[in-house]
Design an enzyme around this catalytic site. Sequence first.
Site, mmCIF file in Angstrom:
data_model
loop_
_atom_site.group_PDB
_atom_site.id
_atom_site.type_symbol
_atom_site.label_atom_id
_atom_site.label_comp_id
_atom_site.label_asym_id
_atom_site.label_seq_id
_atom_site.Cartn_x
_atom_site.Cartn_y
_atom_site.Cartn_z
ATOM 1 N N LYS A 102 24.062 -42.771 18.433
ATOM 2 C CA LYS A 102 23.835 -41.331 18.203
ATOM 3 C C LYS A 102 23.066 -40.785 19.378
ATOM 4 C CE LYS A 102 24.620 -38.853 14.495
ATOM 5 N NZ LYS A 102 25.797 -39.019 13.737
ATOM 6 N N GLY A 214 25.684 -25.945 2.734
ATOM 7 C CA GLY A 214 26.091 -25.820 4.134
ATOM 8 C C GLY A 214 27.430 -25.134 4.237
ATOM 9 N N GLY A 216 29.065 -25.495 7.588
ATOM 10 C CA GLY A 216 29.523 -25.956 8.901
ATOM 11 C C GLY A 216 30.846 -26.678 8.717
ATOM 12 N N ASN A 217 31.244 -27.427 9.718
ATOM 13 C CA ASN A 217 32.563 -28.074 9.712
ATOM 14 C C ASN A 217 32.818 -28.921 8.455
ATOM 15 O OD1 ASN A 217 33.921 -30.937 10.567
ATOM 16 N ND2 ASN A 217 35.090 -29.193 11.294
HETATM 17 N N1 GLU Z 1 28.953 -37.042 14.082
HETATM 18 C C1 GLU Z 1 29.892 -37.558 13.112
HETATM 19 C C2 GLU Z 1 29.220 -38.536 12.170
HETATM 20 O O1 GLU Z 1 28.043 -38.500 11.943
HETATM 21 C C3 GLU Z 1 31.127 -38.105 13.784
HETATM 22 C C4 GLU Z 1 30.883 -39.261 14.685
HETATM 23 C C5 GLU Z 1 32.082 -39.626 15.532
HETATM 24 O O2 GLU Z 1 33.131 -39.053 15.333
HETATM 25 O O3 GLU Z 1 31.912 -40.504 16.355
HETATM 26 O O4 GLU Z 1 29.873 -39.333 11.548
#
Ligand code: GLU
Length: 424
Positions: A102, A214, A216-217
Amino acid sequence: MNAFEMAQAQFDAVAARMKLDKGVADLLRWPLREFKFSIPVRMDDGSLRVFTGFRVQHNDSRGPNKGGIRFAADETIDTVRALAMWMTWKCAVADIPLGGGKGGVIVDPSTLSVSEKERLCRGWMQQMWKHLGPRQDVPAPDVGTTPQMMAWMMDEYSKLVGVYTPGMITGKPLGAGGSLGRTEATGFGVTYCIREAMKHLKMDPKACTASIQGFGNVSQYATIGFTELLGGKVVAVSCWDLKDKKAYTYSKKDGIDGRFLLTIVDQYGTIDKEAAKKAGYEIEAADAWLYKDVDVLIPAAKEGQITGDNVGKISKQVKIIAEGANGPVTIDADKEIQKRGILDIPDFLCNAGGVTTSYFESVQNDMNFYWSTEEVLKRLDDKISVAFHAVLDMSLKEKVYMRDAAYLVSIERVVKAMQHRGWI
Ligand code: GLU
């Protein structure tokens, strides 16, 4: 609430139950690698501003690290650590050959112009590119970042290495290496999990209601998925209002129209209040979404939202909590949810649709051959359904809560990979 302490506490409880070797547990309760760096950015007014960036690589025994980059004003190394760790479990539970990572930047992206955002994205990449790549670590969007930002980052990386490398980052726009179905993926993955949970509980989705935190997406496509794929009714969504600097709940008893709300929401997930009012939406307090008499609650905003203080006010009608966000339920609240016998679909299973489709995106990038939306969503549905049932089976077999079952499945898989590779 410290998200990393929470992620470690969840892990420690399951590691103890599994009687995991202490050395192995020590390895897994901390990230393998962490990067913290300064990103100088020339602002539009000519001044220079220095941003703090992070990337944490938790564990790559099953494959390259994978996980989004968040742009958030309250980002800390501990939130990034927690989220990286959850990505390891998420990729393992979805059984995709990737590890956990992350990234983040301490910034409120709504305060930046488009060109400042572009320079910040390119600056982030200039600091990190040596440690990223399709076989090392593959970032993606998360809270506060967008497909456009992924395209800038991919472009910067490709320039730095001198080779067009679309598979080094996912969540890119269509036409710039993106995959069909990626936009819907996380919310639809949440929907597939709810569908399987309802089959297990013998609930009829068409007779069920949901309330979502929320817009969002994830929440947008969970709303659309719950309505269009399951035939159920979403009676409330909440969202952050950028102008008022507070959140509201938007409710409609005869059901929210997710496609309509998509036309009046901005890129930060703020719904146009006046347009919503005109369309008959009622505007309530921020936390009203949590106390609705519904069958399903979907926290799909941020971590630490259902807490020891508010969990007691959740309606008796709620049978399923589907965690669209990462870490939305605190440890205290979790105990209460477990006691009440609510079926909680834990975050790293429930929202694994995003990273699973990211995996499909990088596979398509490597092949340089792209699939149809139907093909992507069909493969996604298959993967998520198998993952859901692996966790449910474990939960029934070991008589444990769904979150612990998800941990058991994923820790076992990660430990096995580390054993095969001779790390432990
Ligand atoms: N940010 C998204 C998650 O927390 C997607 C991560 C990704 O696609 O690598 O799962």
